[in-house]
Design a protein around this motif. Sequence first.
Motif, PDB file in Angstrom:
ATOM      1  N   GLN A  88      32.480  43.955  28.320  1.00 56.07           N
ATOM      2  CA  GLN A  88      32.404  44.357  29.724  1.00 56.07           C
ATOM      3  C   GLN A  88      33.646  43.858  30.465  1.00 56.07           C
ATOM      4  OE1 GLN A  88      29.956  46.244  30.630  1.00 56.07           O
ATOM      5  NE2 GLN A  88      28.359  45.862  29.106  1.00 56.07           N
ATOM      6  N   GLN A  89      34.069  44.622  31.446  1.00 56.50           N
ATOM      7  CA  GLN A  89      35.071  44.131  32.390  1.00 56.50           C
ATOM      8  C   GLN A  89      34.316  43.573  33.596  1.00 56.50           C
ATOM      9  OE1 GLN A  89      37.874  47.343  33.250  1.00 56.50           O
ATOM     10  NE2 GLN A  89      39.309  46.439  31.805  1.00 56.50           N
ATOM     11  N   LEU A  90      34.522  42.292  33.881  1.00 56.34           N
ATOM     12  CA  LEU A  90      33.759  41.616  34.920  1.00 56.34           C
ATOM     13  C   LEU A  90      34.499  41.652  36.253  1.00 56.34           C
ATOM     14  CD1 LEU A  90      32.477  38.407  33.083  1.00 56.34           C
ATOM     15  CD2 LEU A  90      31.538  40.715  33.044  1.00 56.34           C
ATOM     16  N   HIS A  91      33.751  41.909  37.311  1.00 54.21           N
ATOM     17  CA  HIS A  91      34.299  41.744  38.654  1.00 54.21           C
ATOM     18  C   HIS A  91      34.577  40.247  38.867  1.00 54.21           C
ATOM     19  CE1 HIS A  91      34.450  41.531  43.043  1.00 54.21           C
ATOM     20  NE2 HIS A  91      34.674  42.836  43.044  1.00 54.21           N
ATOM     21  N   PRO A  92      35.614  39.881  39.626  1.00 51.79           N
ATOM     22  CA  PRO A  92      35.890  38.451  39.844  1.00 51.79           C
ATOM     23  C   PRO A  92      34.684  37.656  40.334  1.00 51.79           C
ATOM     24  CG  PRO A  92      37.746  39.744  40.606  1.00 51.79           C
ATOM     25  CD  PRO A  92      36.683  40.735  40.203  1.00 51.79           C
ATOM     26  N   VAL A  93      33.783  38.250  41.108  1.00 51.92           N
ATOM     27  CA  VAL A  93      32.599  37.521  41.570  1.00 51.92           C
ATOM     28  C   VAL A  93      31.674  37.208  40.395  1.00 51.92           C
ATOM     29  CG1 VAL A  93      31.069  39.477  42.116  1.00 51.92           C
ATOM     30  CG2 VAL A  93      30.943  37.380  43.483  1.00 51.92           C
TER      31      VAL A  93
END
Length: 332
Positions: free
Chosen positions: A225-230
Amino acid sequence: MTNLSLYEPFGKMQFTDTNCFLCGTAITTEHRAPVFAEWLQRKYNLKDKELLLLDKSVTSFGQLTIPCCDHCHTHYLLPLEEEVESAFSQGIEGVRQLPQQRLFQWIGKMYYGTLVTELIKEANPLIMPEYAVSEDPKMLGKFRMFFMVLQSLRVPMVFSDFLPCSLFLLEVDPTEDNLPFEYQDELTTMCFSIKLGPVAVVCTLLDNGIIGRALGRLYGVTQGQQLHPVQVAEFKARAFYAAYIFAVVPEYFVRPTKPDDTKLVLDTLIDDVTNEIFNPWEMTAYAHMLEEMLKPWSIREDKILQNPGQPLSFLLDAQNNFKPIQHFVKPV
Protein backbone atom coordinates in the motif's frame (compact mmCIF):
# COMPACT_ATOMS: atom_id res chain seq x y z
CA MET A 1 44.18 -12.85 11.60
CA THR A 2 40.79 -11.18 12.06
CA ASN A 3 40.58 -8.90 15.07
CA LEU A 4 37.49 -10.03 16.97
CA SER A 5 37.99 -7.96 20.12
CA LEU A 6 35.09 -5.76 21.17
CA TYR A 7 35.45 -2.22 22.47
CA GLU A 8 33.75 -1.54 25.81
CA PRO A 9 33.64 2.18 26.66
CA PHE A 10 30.95 1.99 29.34
CA GLY A 11 33.01 0.50 32.16
CA LYS A 12 35.20 3.59 32.44
CA MET A 13 32.72 5.92 30.68
CA GLN A 14 35.32 6.54 28.01
CA PHE A 15 33.31 9.05 25.99
CA THR A 16 35.64 11.80 24.82
CA ASP A 17 36.47 13.74 21.69
CA THR A 18 39.82 11.96 21.57
CA ASN A 19 38.65 8.35 21.37
CA CYS A 20 37.07 6.81 18.29
CA PHE A 21 33.42 6.09 19.08
CA LEU A 22 33.56 2.69 17.36
CA CYS A 23 36.92 1.16 18.27
CA GLY A 24 38.31 3.39 21.07
CA THR A 25 41.54 4.29 19.26
CA ALA A 26 43.18 7.48 20.52
CA ILE A 27 42.66 10.28 17.98
CA THR A 28 42.86 14.04 17.75
CA THR A 29 39.84 16.29 17.90
CA GLU A 30 40.07 16.80 14.12
CA HIS A 31 39.12 13.18 13.48
CA ARG A 32 35.34 13.38 13.09
CA ALA A 33 32.61 11.71 11.09
CA PRO A 34 29.13 13.10 10.38
CA VAL A 35 26.30 11.41 12.25
CA PHE A 36 24.03 12.07 9.26
CA ALA A 37 26.01 11.22 6.14
CA GLU A 38 27.13 13.90 3.73
CA TRP A 39 25.03 12.37 0.94
CA LEU A 40 21.94 12.79 3.12
CA GLN A 41 22.84 16.39 3.91
CA ARG A 42 23.37 17.18 0.21
CA LYS A 43 20.27 15.40 -1.09
CA TYR A 44 17.89 16.93 1.45
CA ASN A 45 19.68 20.24 2.07
CA LEU A 46 20.16 19.44 5.75
CA LYS A 47 23.52 21.00 6.56
CA ASP A 48 22.17 24.17 8.19
CA LYS A 49 18.81 22.82 9.37
CA GLU A 50 18.27 22.79 13.11
CA LEU A 51 18.29 19.45 14.89
CA LEU A 52 16.94 18.77 18.37
CA LEU A 53 19.27 16.42 20.24
CA LEU A 54 18.29 13.78 22.74
CA ASP A 55 19.02 16.16 25.64
CA LYS A 56 16.75 18.78 23.97
CA SER A 57 19.63 21.06 22.99
CA VAL A 58 19.72 22.38 19.44
CA THR A 59 22.43 21.95 16.82
CA SER A 60 22.40 21.51 13.05
CA PHE A 61 22.70 18.37 10.95
CA GLY A 62 26.00 19.62 9.57
CA GLN A 63 27.45 20.34 13.01
CA LEU A 64 26.54 16.96 14.47
CA THR A 65 29.70 14.87 14.22
CA ILE A 66 31.28 12.12 16.31
CA PRO A 67 34.91 11.24 17.07
CA CYS A 68 35.98 8.60 14.56
CA CYS A 69 39.40 7.32 13.47
CA ASP A 70 40.33 7.31 9.80
CA HIS A 71 40.31 3.51 9.64
CA CYS A 72 36.75 3.12 10.95
CA HIS A 73 35.53 6.01 8.82
CA THR A 74 37.09 4.67 5.61
CA HIS A 75 36.55 0.93 6.08
CA TYR A 76 33.23 0.77 7.90
CA LEU A 77 31.16 3.97 7.80
CA LEU A 78 31.68 5.07 4.20
CA PRO A 79 30.97 1.64 2.64
CA LEU A 80 27.80 1.40 4.74
CA GLU A 81 26.61 4.82 3.59
CA GLU A 82 27.32 3.93 -0.04
CA GLU A 83 25.20 0.78 0.26
CA VAL A 84 22.33 2.64 1.89
CA GLU A 85 22.44 5.54 -0.56
CA SER A 86 22.28 3.10 -3.45
CA ALA A 87 19.38 1.21 -1.87
CA PHE A 88 17.29 4.33 -1.25
CA SER A 89 17.94 5.56 -4.80
CA GLN A 90 15.94 2.52 -5.97
CA GLY A 91 12.88 3.28 -3.82
CA ILE A 92 11.27 0.92 -1.38
CA GLU A 93 12.19 -2.19 -3.38
CA GLY A 94 15.83 -1.21 -3.18
CA VAL A 95 15.59 -0.74 0.59
CA ARG A 96 13.85 -4.12 0.93
CA GLN A 97 16.80 -5.73 -0.81
CA LEU A 98 19.26 -4.21 1.67
CA PRO A 99 20.25 -6.79 4.32
CA GLN A 100 18.36 -5.99 7.52
CA GLN A 101 21.56 -6.12 9.55
CA ARG A 102 22.99 -3.32 7.39
CA LEU A 103 19.86 -1.21 7.83
CA PHE A 104 20.07 -1.80 11.59
CA GLN A 105 23.73 -0.69 11.57
CA TRP A 106 22.89 2.46 9.59
CA ILE A 107 20.07 3.49 11.90
CA GLY A 108 22.07 2.42 14.94
CA LYS A 109 25.01 4.61 13.92
CA MET A 110 22.78 7.69 13.75
CA TYR A 111 21.04 6.92 17.04
CA TYR A 112 24.30 6.10 18.84
CA GLY A 113 25.98 9.16 17.33
CA THR A 114 23.48 11.46 18.99
CA LEU A 115 23.81 9.48 22.23
CA VAL A 116 27.61 9.76 22.21
CA THR A 117 27.26 13.50 21.72
CA GLU A 118 25.13 13.59 24.85
CA LEU A 119 27.58 11.48 26.89
CA ILE A 120 30.57 13.61 25.84
CA LYS A 121 28.69 16.76 26.87
CA GLU A 122 27.85 15.22 30.25
CA ALA A 123 31.56 14.80 30.92
CA ASN A 124 31.76 18.60 31.06
CA PRO A 125 30.33 19.68 34.46
CA LEU A 126 29.59 23.16 33.12
CA ILE A 127 26.88 21.82 30.82
CA MET A 128 25.59 18.85 32.80
CA PRO A 129 21.90 18.43 31.90
CA GLU A 130 19.17 18.20 34.52
CA TYR A 131 18.62 14.47 33.91
CA ALA A 132 21.99 12.96 33.08
CA VAL A 133 21.95 9.72 31.09
CA SER A 134 25.30 8.76 32.61
CA GLU A 135 23.70 8.65 36.07
CA ASP A 136 20.97 6.15 35.12
CA PRO A 137 22.36 2.59 35.57
CA LYS A 138 19.38 0.97 33.82
CA MET A 139 19.75 3.14 30.74
CA LEU A 140 23.51 2.64 30.64
CA GLY A 141 22.90 -1.12 30.76
CA LYS A 142 20.63 -0.85 27.72
CA PHE A 143 23.17 1.27 25.87
CA ARG A 144 25.96 -1.18 26.70
CA MET A 145 23.95 -4.06 25.21
CA PHE A 146 23.07 -1.96 22.18
CA PHE A 147 26.67 -0.95 21.53
CA MET A 148 27.76 -4.58 21.71
CA VAL A 149 25.57 -5.48 18.74
CA LEU A 150 26.26 -2.20 16.92
CA GLN A 151 29.92 -3.23 16.77
CA SER A 152 28.86 -5.66 14.06
CA LEU A 153 29.72 -2.59 11.94
CA ARG A 154 33.39 -3.14 12.73
CA VAL A 155 33.75 -6.72 13.96
CA PRO A 156 32.43 -9.59 11.79
CA MET A 157 29.42 -10.78 13.75
CA VAL A 158 26.60 -13.28 13.32
CA PHE A 159 23.39 -13.00 15.32
CA SER A 160 22.15 -16.51 16.12
CA ASP A 161 18.48 -16.74 15.07
CA PHE A 162 17.65 -13.10 15.90
CA LEU A 163 18.04 -9.52 14.78
CA PRO A 164 18.48 -7.03 17.65
CA CYS A 165 15.68 -4.77 16.37
CA SER A 166 12.31 -4.58 14.65
CA LEU A 167 12.30 -2.90 11.25
CA PHE A 168 9.25 -1.56 9.44
CA LEU A 169 9.40 -0.26 5.85
CA LEU A 170 6.52 1.92 4.66
CA GLU A 171 5.85 3.39 1.23
CA VAL A 172 4.47 6.93 1.23
CA ASP A 173 1.86 8.17 -1.24
CA PRO A 174 3.28 11.34 -2.86
CA THR A 175 -0.14 12.97 -3.44
CA GLU A 176 -0.17 15.01 -0.21
CA ASP A 177 3.39 14.41 0.96
CA ASN A 178 5.10 17.78 1.43
CA LEU A 179 8.13 16.67 3.47
CA PRO A 180 10.90 14.91 1.54
CA PHE A 181 12.86 14.29 4.77
CA GLU A 182 11.68 13.52 8.29
CA TYR A 183 13.56 12.22 11.30
CA GLN A 184 12.61 11.39 14.86
CA ASP A 185 14.18 9.42 17.68
CA GLU A 186 13.53 8.78 21.35
CA LEU A 187 16.35 8.17 23.82
CA THR A 188 14.83 6.01 26.53
CA THR A 189 12.67 3.75 24.35
CA MET A 190 15.35 3.49 21.65
CA CYS A 191 12.90 4.25 18.83
CA PHE A 192 13.96 5.76 15.54
CA SER A 193 12.16 6.78 12.38
CA ILE A 194 13.44 8.37 9.20
CA LYS A 195 11.74 9.21 5.94
CA LEU A 196 13.65 9.74 2.71
CA GLY A 197 11.32 10.67 -0.14
CA PRO A 198 8.73 7.92 -0.60
CA VAL A 199 10.31 5.52 1.90
CA ALA A 200 9.76 5.68 5.66
CA VAL A 201 11.69 3.40 8.02
CA VAL A 202 10.59 2.85 11.62
CA CYS A 203 12.87 0.92 13.94
CA THR A 204 12.72 -0.20 17.58
CA LEU A 205 16.39 -0.73 18.20
CA LEU A 206 16.73 -3.22 21.05
CA ASP A 207 13.78 -5.62 21.14
CA ASN A 208 15.03 -8.70 19.24
CA GLY A 209 12.10 -8.40 16.83
CA ILE A 210 9.42 -8.79 19.51
CA ILE A 211 7.64 -5.53 18.68
CA GLY A 212 7.75 -6.51 15.02
CA ARG A 213 5.84 -9.68 15.86
CA ALA A 214 3.42 -7.82 18.12
CA LEU A 215 2.61 -5.38 15.30
CA GLY A 216 2.77 -8.07 12.65
CA ARG A 217 -0.84 -7.92 11.51
CA LEU A 218 -0.91 -4.12 11.36
CA TYR A 219 2.37 -4.06 9.46
CA GLY A 220 1.05 -6.73 7.12
CA VAL A 221 -1.93 -4.64 6.01
CA THR A 222 0.39 -1.74 5.13
CA GLN A 223 2.51 -3.79 2.76
CA GLY A 224 1.80 -3.24 -0.90
CA GLN A 225 0.00 0.00 0.00
CA GLN A 226 1.01 3.61 -0.49
CA LEU A 227 0.30 5.31 2.83
CA HIS A 228 -0.90 8.86 3.29
CA PRO A 229 1.51 10.76 5.60
CA VAL A 230 -1.17 10.78 8.33
CA GLN A 231 -1.20 6.99 8.18
CA VAL A 232 2.58 6.87 8.51
CA ALA A 233 2.25 9.10 11.58
CA GLU A 234 -0.26 6.69 13.13
CA PHE A 235 1.98 3.69 12.44
CA LYS A 236 4.87 5.52 14.09
CA ALA A 237 2.69 6.24 17.13
CA ARG A 238 1.84 2.55 17.49
CA ALA A 239 5.48 1.46 17.17
CA PHE A 240 6.79 4.17 19.50
CA TYR A 241 4.09 3.36 22.08
CA ALA A 242 4.85 -0.36 21.85
CA ALA A 243 8.48 0.49 22.62
CA TYR A 244 7.33 2.67 25.51
CA ILE A 245 5.54 -0.27 27.18
CA PHE A 246 8.23 -2.82 26.22
CA ALA A 247 9.46 -3.93 29.62
CA VAL A 248 12.53 -6.15 29.14
CA VAL A 249 16.12 -5.62 28.04
CA PRO A 250 17.78 -8.30 25.91
CA GLU A 251 21.16 -9.57 26.95
CA TYR A 252 23.79 -10.69 24.45
CA PHE A 253 26.54 -13.26 24.89
CA VAL A 254 29.55 -13.94 22.69
CA ARG A 255 30.23 -17.62 22.10
CA PRO A 256 33.79 -18.70 22.98
CA THR A 257 36.14 -18.22 20.05
CA LYS A 258 38.92 -20.37 18.61
CA PRO A 259 42.18 -18.94 17.24
CA ASP A 260 41.17 -19.45 13.60
CA ASP A 261 37.65 -17.97 13.92
CA THR A 262 36.82 -15.15 11.49
CA LYS A 263 33.62 -13.92 13.14
CA LEU A 264 31.87 -13.69 16.47
CA VAL A 265 28.62 -15.53 17.06
CA LEU A 266 26.19 -13.88 19.48
CA ASP A 267 23.36 -15.50 21.37
CA THR A 268 20.65 -13.64 23.22
CA LEU A 269 18.51 -14.06 26.30
CA ILE A 270 15.39 -12.25 27.44
CA ASP A 271 14.05 -12.79 30.95
CA ASP A 272 10.39 -13.42 30.19
CA VAL A 273 9.93 -15.68 33.23
CA THR A 274 10.20 -13.14 36.04
CA ASN A 275 9.29 -10.15 33.84
CA GLU A 276 6.34 -9.35 31.61
CA ILE A 277 7.38 -8.55 28.04
CA PHE A 278 4.99 -5.58 27.83
CA ASN A 279 3.53 -3.36 30.50
CA PRO A 280 -0.26 -2.91 30.25
CA TRP A 281 -1.59 -0.89 27.32
CA GLU A 282 -3.12 2.36 28.56
CA MET A 283 -5.45 3.98 26.06
CA THR A 284 -4.90 7.51 27.37
CA ALA A 285 -1.13 7.17 27.12
CA TYR A 286 -1.41 5.83 23.58
CA ALA A 287 -3.76 8.69 22.65
CA HIS A 288 -1.20 11.19 23.93
CA MET A 289 1.49 9.57 21.78
CA LEU A 290 -0.80 9.62 18.75
CA GLU A 291 -1.67 13.27 19.37
CA GLU A 292 2.04 14.12 19.27
CA MET A 293 2.47 12.32 15.95
CA LEU A 294 -0.64 13.98 14.49
CA LYS A 295 0.37 17.55 15.35
CA PRO A 296 0.74 18.55 11.66
CA TRP A 297 -2.97 17.82 11.25
CA SER A 298 -4.05 19.50 14.54
CA ILE A 299 -5.91 16.45 15.84
CA ARG A 300 -6.35 16.57 19.60
CA GLU A 301 -6.60 13.82 22.19
CA ASP A 302 -10.33 14.34 22.80
CA LYS A 303 -11.00 13.60 19.11
CA ILE A 304 -8.74 10.53 19.23
CA LEU A 305 -10.69 9.15 22.20
CA GLN A 306 -14.15 10.19 21.04
CA ASN A 307 -14.98 6.48 21.08
CA PRO A 308 -12.88 5.22 24.03
CA GLY A 309 -13.29 1.59 23.04
CA GLN A 310 -11.98 2.20 19.53
CA PRO A 311 -9.57 5.13 19.25
CA LEU A 312 -9.40 7.15 16.06
CA SER A 313 -7.52 5.33 13.30
CA PHE A 314 -6.55 6.38 9.81
CA LEU A 315 -4.98 3.00 9.07
CA LEU A 316 -7.84 0.62 9.89
CA ASP A 317 -11.60 0.73 9.43
CA ALA A 318 -14.15 -0.53 11.97
CA GLN A 319 -13.52 -4.13 10.79
CA ASN A 320 -9.74 -3.70 11.21
CA ASN A 321 -9.12 -3.76 7.46
CA PHE A 322 -6.83 -1.31 5.69
CA LYS A 323 -8.47 2.08 5.09
CA PRO A 324 -7.24 3.68 1.85
CA ILE A 325 -6.71 7.46 2.06
CA GLN A 326 -5.69 9.62 -0.86
CA HIS A 327 -6.92 12.99 0.34
CA PHE A 328 -6.96 13.84 4.04
CA VAL A 329 -10.22 15.07 5.50
CA LYS A 330 -10.02 16.21 9.11
CA PRO A 331 -12.54 14.31 11.26
CA VAL A 332 -15.37 16.43 12.63
